[in-house]
Design an enzyme around this catalytic site. Structure first.
Site, mmCIF file in Angstrom:
data_model
loop_
_atom_site.group_PDB
_atom_site.id
_atom_site.type_symbol
_atom_site.label_atom_id
_atom_site.label_comp_id
_atom_site.label_asym_id
_atom_site.label_seq_id
_atom_site.Cartn_x
_atom_site.Cartn_y
_atom_site.Cartn_z
ATOM 1 N N HIS A 117 48.811 22.252 27.198
ATOM 2 C CA HIS A 117 49.969 22.693 27.988
ATOM 3 C C HIS A 117 51.186 22.987 27.117
ATOM 4 C CE1 HIS A 117 48.060 20.655 31.778
ATOM 5 N NE2 HIS A 117 47.489 21.794 31.454
ATOM 6 N N ASN A 210 41.975 4.255 32.701
ATOM 7 C CA ASN A 210 43.017 4.566 33.682
ATOM 8 C C ASN A 210 43.127 3.369 34.622
ATOM 9 O OD1 ASN A 210 44.540 5.682 35.902
ATOM 10 N ND2 ASN A 210 43.982 7.708 35.124
HETATM 11 P P1 OAD Z 1 49.385 12.551 36.076
HETATM 12 O O1 OAD Z 1 50.772 12.073 36.323
HETATM 13 O O2 OAD Z 1 48.776 13.461 37.055
HETATM 14 O O3 OAD Z 1 48.424 11.302 35.909
HETATM 15 C C1 OAD Z 1 48.752 10.257 35.054
HETATM 16 C C2 OAD Z 1 47.632 9.245 35.079
HETATM 17 O O4 OAD Z 1 47.916 8.236 34.138
HETATM 18 C C3 OAD Z 1 47.424 8.574 36.433
HETATM 19 O O5 OAD Z 1 46.065 8.695 36.826
HETATM 20 C C4 OAD Z 1 47.791 7.121 36.165
HETATM 21 O O6 OAD Z 1 46.993 6.207 36.917
HETATM 22 C C5 OAD Z 1 47.509 7.001 34.687
HETATM 23 N N1 OAD Z 1 48.274 5.950 33.999
HETATM 24 C C6 OAD Z 1 49.503 5.460 34.309
HETATM 25 N N2 OAD Z 1 49.857 4.519 33.434
HETATM 26 C C7 OAD Z 1 48.847 4.402 32.546
HETATM 27 C C8 OAD Z 1 48.614 3.593 31.403
HETATM 28 N N3 OAD Z 1 49.523 2.691 30.979
HETATM 29 N N4 OAD Z 1 47.454 3.749 30.713
HETATM 30 C C9 OAD Z 1 46.530 4.655 31.127
HETATM 31 N N5 OAD Z 1 46.690 5.445 32.194
HETATM 32 C C10 OAD Z 1 47.836 5.327 32.898
HETATM 33 O O7 OAD Z 1 49.390 13.174 34.591
HETATM 34 P P2 OAD Z 1 48.353 14.203 33.945
HETATM 35 O O8 OAD Z 1 46.972 13.974 34.394
HETATM 36 O O9 OAD Z 1 48.640 14.207 32.497
HETATM 37 O O10 OAD Z 1 51.096 19.937 33.782
HETATM 38 O O11 OAD Z 1 48.910 15.542 34.579
HETATM 39 C C11 OAD Z 1 48.335 16.728 34.219
HETATM 40 C C12 OAD Z 1 49.351 17.823 34.277
HETATM 41 O O12 OAD Z 1 50.026 17.815 35.543
HETATM 42 C C13 OAD Z 1 50.491 17.702 33.285
HETATM 43 O O13 OAD Z 1 50.131 18.160 31.999
HETATM 44 C C14 OAD Z 1 51.531 18.570 33.894
HETATM 45 C C15 OAD Z 1 51.440 18.067 35.325
HETATM 46 O O14 OAD Z 1 51.885 18.951 36.307
HETATM 47 C C16 OAD Z 1 51.971 20.920 33.684
HETATM 48 O O15 OAD Z 1 53.166 20.725 33.677
HETATM 49 C C17 OAD Z 1 51.331 22.266 33.577
#
Ligand code: OAD
Length: 241
Positions: A117, A210
């Site tokens: 991204h 996760n």
């Molecule tokens: P999300 O905010 O969708 O998901 C974050 C994940 O991290 C969740 O499933 C949480 O349960 C998990 N989480 C939280 N704390 C944690 C920890 N301490 N250790 C491990 N896991 C933990 O974020 P992404 O999946 O990265 O895109 O989101 C994907 C994309 O959506 C981003 O790159 C962004 C967003 O819209 C764009 O901006 C194009």
């Protein structure tokens, strides 16, 4: 189960790490979804689309400037550092395919980071397309290129394609991987999430970290519902006895 995972990782010839915003959560960088997520109080359409930038670039920049200032003040977490330090059985470091734009993997020392991204630390001119690294925070107006065009954050917004070279190499790495560690992604944003299916189809052993259950569940061999900073160093640095 941890021992089994460590053994498989150490024996893997083509390991791969995939990360999302959860890996940076313990560093103090907010995730996107969930109770305290960035998308809880904001609409992505107003902040992370080309249309939003065309309508009101300063509104978009204020949000990115706030995020840049926040990220500039944090450090990589234990999981970032463990990934950077890990060496596979070939003695080489492991590529990291990340959805994150914060640059914390590179700061931790990872040298092969595929930013699906883009990067919040790169700016791109909407007129001439010139791109450059930029770490200035505390903006008072929309930054401008030497050509006079408006500069935008060098990230991928909703409705935009991923950088083709980065995505095609990520696809190849996922297809060839024999071990994949997926950390801190909700697994709902495409095409990033599809890389896990690609790895599954290629018969990789897939481990997910996760605290919450995600739609990736059916694709993984093992899931650790723990925080990245706790379990990742244990898996990567622990003894395989
Ligand atoms: P999300 O905010 O969708 O998901 C974050 C994940 O991290 C969740 O499933 C949480 O349960 C998990 N989480 C939280 N704390 C944690 C920890 N301490 N250790 C491990 N896991 C933990 O974020 P992404 O999946 O990265 O895109 O989101 C994907 C994309 O959506 C981003 O790159 C962004 C967003 O819209 C764009 O901006 C194009």
């Amino acid at each position: 189960m941890k021992e089994e995972v460590r053994k498989r990782l150490r024996a893997a010839g083509r390991p791969l790490f995939m990360t999302g915003s959860g890996i940076s959560a313990e560093s103090g960088v907010p995730t996107f979804r969930g109770e305290d997520g960035l998308w809880k109080g904001a609409n992505p359409r107003d902040l992370a689309t080309p249309g939003a930038f065309a309508r009101d670039p300063w509104h978009v920049w204020q949000w990115y400037d706030w995020r840049r200032g926040l990220i500039a003040g944090v450090s990589p977490g234990r999981a970032h550092l463990a990934m950077a330090e890990f060496r596979g059985c070939s003695g080489a470091g492991v590529p990291v395919v990340t959805q994150n734009v914060d640059g914390l993997h590179q700061l931790a020392g990872s040298t092969d980071v595929l930013e699906l991204h883009g990067s919040i630390w790169r700016l791109r001119c909407v007129r001439c397309g010139r791109e450059a690294e930029d770490r200035v925070t505390g903006l008072t107006e929309v930054p401008l290129c030497a050509c006079g065009g408006e500069l935008r954050p060098g990230v991928v917004w909703f409705g935009e394609s991923l950088p083709a070279d980065v995505f095609s190499r990520s696809l190849a790495l996922a297809a060839e991987a024999d071990f994949v560690l997926v950390v801190g992604t909700s697994g709902v944003v495409q095409p990033a999430a599809s890389l896990v299916s690609v790895a599954r189809d290629g018969n990789a052993f897939i481990v997910e970290v996760n605290p919450e259950e995600t739609p990736l569940k059916g694709l993984t061999d093992v899931t650790f519902h723990e925080a990245a900073g706790e379990i990742v160093p244990e898996l990567l640095n622990g003894n395989a006895e």
